[in-house]
Scaffold this active site. Structure first.
Site, PDB file in Angstrom:
ATOM      1  N   HIS A   1     -23.539 -61.382 -55.519  1.00 53.50           N
ATOM      2  CA  HIS A   1     -22.430 -62.073 -56.299  1.00 53.50           C
ATOM      3  C   HIS A   1     -21.287 -61.187 -56.125  1.00 53.50           C
ATOM      4  CE1 HIS A   1     -25.890 -63.996 -59.035  1.00 53.50           C
ATOM      5  NE2 HIS A   1     -25.254 -65.057 -58.088  1.00 53.50           N
TER       6      HIS A   1
ATOM      7  N   CYS B   1     -25.261 -59.987 -66.194  1.00 52.41           N
ATOM      8  CA  CYS B   1     -26.322 -61.380 -66.019  1.00 52.41           C
ATOM      9  C   CYS B   1     -26.810 -61.665 -67.258  1.00 52.41           C
ATOM     10  CB  CYS B   1     -27.058 -60.921 -64.754  1.00 52.41           C
ATOM     11  SG  CYS B   1     -26.471 -60.015 -63.573  1.00 52.41           S
TER      12      CYS B   1
HETATM   13  C1  CIR Z   1     -31.123 -64.092 -58.763  1.00 49.07           C
HETATM   14  O1  CIR Z   1     -31.393 -63.743 -57.534  1.00 49.07           O
HETATM   15  O2  CIR Z   1     -30.685 -65.377 -58.917  1.00 49.07           O
HETATM   16  C2  CIR Z   1     -31.810 -63.265 -59.692  1.00 49.07           C
HETATM   17  N1  CIR Z   1     -32.940 -62.586 -59.594  1.00 49.07           N
HETATM   18  C3  CIR Z   1     -30.755 -62.241 -60.184  1.00 49.07           C
HETATM   19  C4  CIR Z   1     -29.450 -62.919 -60.829  1.00 49.07           C
HETATM   20  C5  CIR Z   1     -28.515 -61.973 -61.202  1.00 49.07           C
HETATM   21  N2  CIR Z   1     -27.466 -62.754 -61.826  1.00 49.07           N
HETATM   22  C6  CIR Z   1     -26.051 -62.086 -61.805  1.00 49.07           C
HETATM   23  O3  CIR Z   1     -25.878 -61.061 -61.166  1.00 49.07           O
HETATM   24  N3  CIR Z   1     -25.168 -62.909 -62.646  1.00 49.07           N
END
Ligand code: CIR
Length: 266
Positions: free
Chosen positions: A164, A253
């Site tokens: 991201h 997150c």
């Molecule tokens: C994913 O791959 O969607 C989750 N395991 C990690 C999401 C992390 N979220 C973020 O950086 N906002």
């Protein structure tokens, strides 16, 4: 104008967390340890923000703790519910929609748009929208339209590497951006706003959570970044987050921040 957080939403960590989306299969996730790290995270947010609200985990959705991806806050009264880029995560949004819908106006993204909140970085009146593998042009345009409703200026950014936009950069405070030099971001749009852009000595240091008044949360996995932040007079709460990192998560997150009326937060 300064960062000012009124309310933070967090979500419980699912018993199924070890089945989360991961870019590599990596070392196994210790779910009990992850729960302990998450408890510390929530306690640290509560130490800074009076109004912290908790949604229960839903074990059908291993990644539900990463509530940031399900919604983008435009201001204290308007929020965009996203359509996450990873299809198994889309069911996470319903509970967030139900929780926020009582108090905020909602704009609800739908097919073919998709976007993860981790791709969105708020800086004052600007909303930087990262074009990663999780967010598409229709998602960015949907979000941009909601931002313009409240005179917030959308700026699209390319995200050449990593999950991201906010895996690659985040605000340490109102005037300072930390970034991962290996991520290949074009920093020009940030520099144009007058942000000081500082290369984080560790990749994990590129994602910190600024909560206002010079206070932020940072990962214990980024000790040299933490030294650098201390040297700048910032107050850093250092959190163990190894199991969150194994799930490709970082410190922004697991929460969704809502600013006080007339202010902003990141
Ligand atoms: C994913 O791959 O969607 C989750 N395991 C990690 C999401 C992390 N979220 C973020 O950086 N906002």
């Amino acid at each position: 104008m300064n960062i000012s957080v009124a309310t933070v939403w967090v979500r419980g960590l699912a018993l199924s967390f070890a089945n989360c989306q991961r870019e590599d299969s990596g070392p196994a996730i210790d779910v009990e340890l992850a729960r302990a790290h998450h408890r510390d995270y929530v306690a640290s947010v509560k130490a800074q923000v009076h109004d912290v609200r908790e949604l229960p985990a839903d074990d059908r959705y291993p990644d539900c703790v990463f509530i940031e991806d399900t919604a983008v806050v435009i201001d204290h009264s308007l929020v965009v519910l996203t359509r996450p880029g990873a299809p198994p995560r889309r069911g996470e949004v319903a509970a967030v929609q139900e929780a926020l819908g009582d108090e905020m106006e909602l704009r609800i993204m739908d097919d073919p748009a998709c976007l993860d909140g981790g791709d969105v970085l708020r800086v004052g009146k600007h909303l930087f929208i990262g074009m990663s593998t999780r967010s598409n042009p229709a998602g960015a345009e949907f979000l941009a339209a909601a931002a313009r409703e409240r005179d917030v200026v959308p700026v699209q950014m390319s995200v050449p590497k990593g999950l991201h936009l906010k895996s690659a950069c985040s605000l340490a405070d109102e005037a300072t951006l930390l970034f991962d030099p290996a991520a290949g971001l074009d920093l020009t749009p940030f520099e144009r706003l007058g942000l000081e852009c500082i290369a984080a000595p560790e990749a994990l240091g590129a994602n910190v959570l600024a909560l206002g008044e010079g206070h932020l949360l940072a990962s214990a996995g980024a000790p040299r970044t933490i030294d650098l932040l201390h040297a700048r007079g910032l107050q850093v709460t250092v959190l163990q987050a190894s199991e969150i990192h194994k799930a490709d998560g970082a410190l922004t997150c697991p929460s969704l921040r809502i600013p006080k009326a007339g202010t902003w937060c990141t």
